[in-house]
Scaffold this motif. Structure first.
Motif, PDB file in Angstrom:
ATOM      1  N   ILE A 520       0.865  -1.197   0.000  1.00 50.71           N
ATOM      2  CA  ILE A 520       0.000   0.000   0.000  1.00 50.71           C
ATOM      3  C   ILE A 520       0.895   1.237   0.000  1.00 50.71           C
ATOM      4  N   ILE A 521       1.953   1.161   0.847  1.00 53.11           N
ATOM      5  CA  ILE A 521       2.842   2.321   0.960  1.00 53.11           C
ATOM      6  C   ILE A 521       3.557   2.578  -0.374  1.00 53.11           C
ATOM      7  N   SER A 522       4.136   1.513  -0.960  1.00 54.93           N
ATOM      8  CA  SER A 522       4.931   1.786  -2.162  1.00 54.93           C
ATOM      9  C   SER A 522       4.056   2.187  -3.345  1.00 54.93           C
ATOM     10  N   SER A 523       2.784   1.788  -3.345  1.00 55.49           N
ATOM     11  CA  SER A 523       1.903   2.225  -4.446  1.00 55.49           C
ATOM     12  C   SER A 523       1.161   3.507  -4.074  1.00 55.49           C
ATOM     13  N   ASN A 524       1.344   3.957  -2.824  1.00 57.68           N
ATOM     14  CA  ASN A 524       0.590   5.113  -2.306  1.00 57.68           C
ATOM     15  C   ASN A 524      -0.914   4.945  -2.553  1.00 57.68           C
ATOM     16  N   GLY A 525      -1.395   3.745  -2.303  1.00 56.26           N
ATOM     17  CA  GLY A 525      -2.822   3.486  -2.472  1.00 56.26           C
ATOM     18  C   GLY A 525      -3.066   2.154  -3.141  1.00 56.26           C
ATOM     19  N   PHE A 526      -4.144   2.126  -3.916  1.00 55.96           N
ATOM     20  CA  PHE A 526      -4.605   0.868  -4.511  1.00 55.96           C
ATOM     21  C   PHE A 526      -4.734   1.030  -6.026  1.00 55.96           C
ATOM     22  N   PRO A 527      -3.682   0.648  -6.790  1.00 59.22           N
ATOM     23  CA  PRO A 527      -3.656   0.941  -8.218  1.00 59.22           C
ATOM     24  C   PRO A 527      -4.807   0.316  -9.019  1.00 59.22           C
ATOM     25  N   ASN A 528      -4.967  -0.999  -8.939  1.00 54.76           N
ATOM     26  CA  ASN A 528      -6.076  -1.636  -9.665  1.00 54.76           C
ATOM     27  C   ASN A 528      -6.354  -3.003  -9.051  1.00 54.76           C
ATOM     28  N   GLN A 529      -7.488  -3.557  -9.391  1.00 55.05           N
ATOM     29  CA  GLN A 529      -7.974  -4.775  -8.735  1.00 55.05           C
ATOM     30  C   GLN A 529      -6.991  -5.949  -8.864  1.00 55.05           C
ATOM     31  N   ARG A 530      -6.450  -6.115 -10.096  1.00 53.30           N
ATOM     32  CA  ARG A 530      -5.597  -7.283 -10.326  1.00 53.30           C
ATOM     33  C   ARG A 530      -4.363  -7.222  -9.431  1.00 53.30           C
ATOM     34  N   GLU A 531      -3.755  -6.046  -9.387  1.00 52.18           N
ATOM     35  CA  GLU A 531      -2.540  -5.890  -8.590  1.00 52.18           C
ATOM     36  C   GLU A 531      -2.823  -6.077  -7.099  1.00 52.18           C
ATOM     37  N   VAL A 532      -3.894  -5.464  -6.656  1.00 50.35           N
ATOM     38  CA  VAL A 532      -4.213  -5.521  -5.220  1.00 50.35           C
ATOM     39  C   VAL A 532      -4.515  -6.962  -4.794  1.00 50.35           C
ATOM     40  N   GLU A 533      -5.165  -7.702  -5.668  1.00 51.75           N
ATOM     41  CA  GLU A 533      -5.431  -9.107  -5.327  1.00 51.75           C
ATOM     42  C   GLU A 533      -4.142  -9.920  -5.250  1.00 51.75           C
ATOM     43  N   ASN A 534      -3.199  -9.570  -6.114  1.00 51.91           N
ATOM     44  CA  ASN A 534      -1.886 -10.223  -6.093  1.00 51.91           C
ATOM     45  C   ASN A 534      -1.144 -10.005  -4.784  1.00 51.91           C
ATOM     46  N   TRP A 535      -1.279  -8.783  -4.241  1.00 52.72           N
ATOM     47  CA  TRP A 535      -0.575  -8.446  -2.991  1.00 52.72           C
ATOM     48  C   TRP A 535      -0.934  -9.438  -1.902  1.00 52.72           C
ATOM     49  N   LYS A 536      -2.222  -9.720  -1.822  1.00 50.24           N
ATOM     50  CA  LYS A 536      -2.688 -10.589  -0.736  1.00 50.24           C
ATOM     51  C   LYS A 536      -2.110 -11.993  -0.915  1.00 50.24           C
ATOM     52  N   ARG A 537      -2.116 -12.448  -2.158  1.00 50.96           N
ATOM     53  CA  ARG A 537      -1.598 -13.788  -2.437  1.00 50.96           C
ATOM     54  C   ARG A 537      -0.115 -13.856  -2.047  1.00 50.96           C
ATOM     55  N   LYS A 538       0.635 -12.846  -2.462  1.00 51.48           N
ATOM     56  CA  LYS A 538       2.076 -12.840  -2.187  1.00 51.48           C
ATOM     57  C   LYS A 538       2.346 -12.741  -0.690  1.00 51.48           C
ATOM     58  N   ALA A 539       1.565 -11.908  -0.020  1.00 54.35           N
ATOM     59  CA  ALA A 539       1.782 -11.714   1.425  1.00 54.35           C
ATOM     60  C   ALA A 539       1.560 -13.025   2.168  1.00 54.35           C
ATOM     61  N   THR A 540       0.532 -13.755   1.785  1.00 60.18           N
ATOM     62  CA  THR A 540       0.262 -14.999   2.520  1.00 60.18           C
ATOM     63  C   THR A 540       1.250 -16.103   2.137  1.00 60.18           C
ATOM     64  N   GLU A 541       1.834 -15.983   0.949  1.00 57.82           N
ATOM     65  CA  GLU A 541       2.859 -16.971   0.573  1.00 57.82           C
ATOM     66  C   GLU A 541       4.086 -16.865   1.477  1.00 57.82           C
ATOM     67  N   THR A 542       4.567 -15.621   1.661  1.00 63.75           N
ATOM     68  CA  THR A 542       5.804 -15.446   2.443  1.00 63.75           C
ATOM     69  C   THR A 542       5.596 -15.764   3.914  1.00 63.75           C
ATOM     70  N   CYS A 543       4.381 -15.560   4.407  1.00 62.88           N
ATOM     71  CA  CYS A 543       4.205 -15.742   5.853  1.00 62.88           C
ATOM     72  C   CYS A 543       4.304 -17.204   6.251  1.00 62.88           C
ATOM     73  N   SER A 544       4.005 -18.121   5.345  1.00 58.21           N
ATOM     74  CA  SER A 544       4.070 -19.526   5.769  1.00 58.21           C
ATOM     75  C   SER A 544       5.490 -19.923   6.133  1.00 58.21           C
ATOM     76  N   SER A 545       6.498 -19.403   5.390  1.00 54.04           N
ATOM     77  CA  SER A 545       7.863 -19.776   5.751  1.00 54.04           C
ATOM     78  C   SER A 545       8.262 -19.134   7.079  1.00 54.04           C
ATOM     79  N   SER A 546       7.861 -17.882   7.327  1.00 56.91           N
ATOM     80  CA  SER A 546       8.169 -17.250   8.620  1.00 56.91           C
ATOM     81  C   SER A 546       7.476 -18.008   9.742  1.00 56.91           C
ATOM     82  N   ASN A 547       6.258 -18.451   9.461  1.00 54.06           N
ATOM     83  CA  ASN A 547       5.516 -19.219  10.463  1.00 54.06           C
ATOM     84  C   ASN A 547       6.280 -20.466  10.876  1.00 54.06           C
TER      85      ASN A 547
END
Ligand code: NOJ
Length: 605
Positions: A520-547
């Protein structure tokens, strides 16, 4: 004009941290109100044009400042180190039974020792600003300047500020985030006493003098509502006083004056040189009428907000308390046979002194309530801030509530509150100083998709508010780290970063929301639906390894704890053998031999 999207029959629950404080005549227990509602009335606010559920793709104005926050007592630890004096929270948390599981902030996140480490977390997020608070007793151990100024405490904040600036992170410093020096509480009764105005001003003046060449954003008081109501009315917070019906109003009155005095000090003495801004951070829920076609509910909902944010904002922007507070508390005081209102009054001189003392308004916001009119009888000795309002708070059980009992996720309430502020106080410059959500999960969970959802929806409502014309300049996620959550101890985690409190090094681990907030910070908001949906997918991918990493670490520390438990009785048993049993047996042996020797000698003679 809009059609309310609500048209349902539902069980609405009265459930709130604050309503549970009411005396038994009020809504103490968790009643369930079953209301059959079909809301179809109209309203003419522009900001309701968007359906409550809709998402707005777009960006924030250029220069919008993104940040995260913390406070001294909640994160620093080092409660008795390097000459720091006691605060009311040190003393309160050490009293048995005041904090869940008797937790204390003694070591908390050990933030005092982790300036560099924590700044690297902020860099990872690409924060524009960091909001922290200065512990008054750390730099003035008794709270009184003429007693002593603790240079080691000053050095800590110097280092923090310098490191932030070196990393291009703007410091936003809060002068009072609830940790009043204990001496001022004991000597004068804390905020019950008008003398706090001058003591606070002296402290603030020292901060301007020592840090003001680098700090350009100052927040005088954080959430004075909570200090007043939870510290002096219900006693759930330090200093734990239960002065129902009067204590909160008195404390608030002195805090408003203290804020104004500090603003004037900056304005007269420092602004010319330092060119900074001084504001206050007010927290408040949004109150939505249960039935928007019912005038009584509409008025009750407005009262809810006026008794919350309006209590402080109206004097600061308009010079006096909200009319509705003066009317309600005044009337109830008369009914109780009191000669004057329990709500203190400002003289005309004080009104003009207090009015206009805000360069920007800090808003802390977490949740919303439905409000309906409810009358409370005002008998002798039964007064309280809560019954003075003549209303009941309700929640919709379908609202998500992943963490704190009182915190339901209701993003549309945020937009409404921001628009209310714009309308009431002539569109002031706003910095959102706190917004976020907690979790109450026993096992570790770094994949906090509910927090992602909360941040996504709340920041989106803020974006809509900006499009409505609200002058919001920055946003502070609450909080950077998991930390001491006041009377709830460590049981409620608000952090973007997970802190392992069982490990004495208090290591930090990123939750999935770090990845999301970063986008959100680096895009200064929400550019478009496709990108924003990708963010969530990527965020949850990385958290499993930290978990997995954290789970392994926790297994190791659990195993170490079990070993220590097994080991402990053994060592203490051996200590008892060497320190108690051996000397006792030896002494007995010597005594017995002496007696036996004497016996032999006697027989021999
Ligand atoms: C407001 C307080 O200022 C902050 O310290 C606390 O962590 C949040 N509310 C959440 O309860």
């Amino acid at each position: 004009m809009y059609q309310s999207p609500l048209c349902f029959s539902s069980a609405w629950v009265i459930r709130d941290r604050r309503t549970t404080m009411l005396p038994c005549c009020a809504v103490r227990t968790c009643h369930v109100l079953v209301l059959v509602l079909c809301l179809s009335a109209a309203e003419d606010f522009d900001w309701t044009k968007n359906d409550r559920g809709s998402f707005y793709y777009g960006t924030f104005p250029a220069g919008f400042s993104w940040g995260a926050g913390s406070s001294a007592y909640q994160t620093e630890g080092a409660w008795d180190q390097d000459g720091k004096g006691l605060s009311i929270w040190d003393v309160f948390a050490h009293r048995k039974g005041k904090i869940l599981q008797n937790d204390t902030g003694d070591s908390s996140c050990q933030g005092y020792y982790k300036i560099k480490e924590d700044i690297s977390l902020m860099k990872e997020l690409k924060l524009d600003h960091y909001r922290f608070s200065i512990s008054w007793p750390r730099i003035m151990p008794t709270g009184i300047k003429s007693d002593h100024v603790n240079e080691k405490g000053i050095k800590y904040y110097d280092e923090l500020i310098d490191n932030l600036l070196e990393n291009k992170i703007t410091p936003i410093a809060t002068l009072y985030h609830w940790d009043l020096p204990q001496v001022l509480q004991e000597k004068y009764g804390g905020w019950q006493n008008i003398s706090m105005v001058n003591y606070f001003n002296e402290f603030a003046n020292l901060c301007f003098e020592r840090f003001g060449n680098r700090v350009k954003y100052w927040i005088t008081l954080n959430n004075p509502w909570s200090v007043a109501v939870e510290g002096y009315e219900t006693g759930e917070h330090a200093p734990g006083l239960k002065l129902r019906g009067t204590g909160a109003y008195r404390a608030a009155h002195h805090m408003i004056k203290a804020h104004a005095k500090v603003w004037h000090t900056y304005d007269n003495k420092w602004r010319g040189k330092q060119k900074g801004l001084v504001g206050i951070s007010l927290s408040g829920d949004w109150g939505e009428p249960v039935d928007i076609s019912n005038q009584k509910d509409i008025e009750a909902a407005e009262r809810y907000v006026q008794f919350y944010i309006g209590w402080f904002a109206t004097p600061i922007f308009h010079g006096d308390y909200p009319q509705v507070m003066k009317d309600f508390i005044g009337r109830k005081s008369t009914q109780q046979g009191l000669g004057t209102s329990r709500l203190p009054t400002f003289s005309s001189q004080e009104k003009s002194y207090v009015k206009g003392t805000c360069d920007f308004l800090g808003i802390g916001h977490f949740t919303t309530r439905y409000i309906t009119q409810k009358n409370y009888q005002s008998g002798h000795g039964s007064s309280s801030y809560f019954t003075d309002r003549d209303l009941a708070e309700l929640v919709d059980p379908r609202w998500p509530d992943p963490g704190s009992e009182w915190l339901y996720s209701v993003p549309w309430g945020f937009r409404r509150l921001l628009n209310f502020v714009k309308a009431q106080y002539r569109n002031p410059m706003i910095y959102v100083t706190e917004n976020g959500v907690s979790e109450k999960i026993m096992c570790t969970e770094l994949c906090d998709d509910w927090r992602i959802q909360y941040y996504k929806d709340y920041t989106n409502e803020m974006l809509k508010a900006i499009k409505d014309g609200v002058n919001v300049r920055g946003y502070t996620a609450w909080s950077l780290l998991d930390k001491f959550e006041w009377d709830e101890g460590y049981s409620e985690r608000f952090g973007l970063y997970y802190v392992d409190f069982r490990n004495k090094n208090k290591p930090r681990y990123p939750k999935a929301s770090v990845q999301y907030y970063k986008r959100i910070i680096s895009s200064n908001g929400f550019p478009n639906q496709r990108e924003v949906e990708n963010w969530k997918r990527k965020a949850t991918e990385t958290c499993s390894s930290s978990n997995q990493l954290l789970a392994a670490e926790e297994q190791r520390s659990t195993a170490a704890n079990i070993l220590r438990l097994i080991h402990d009785p053994l060592t203490s048993h051996m200590e008892m053998v060497t320190e108690v049993v051996v000397p006792t047996v030896c002494t007995l042996c010597i005594l017995l031999s002496a007696v036996f020797l004497m016996f032999l000698l006697r027989r021999h003679n």
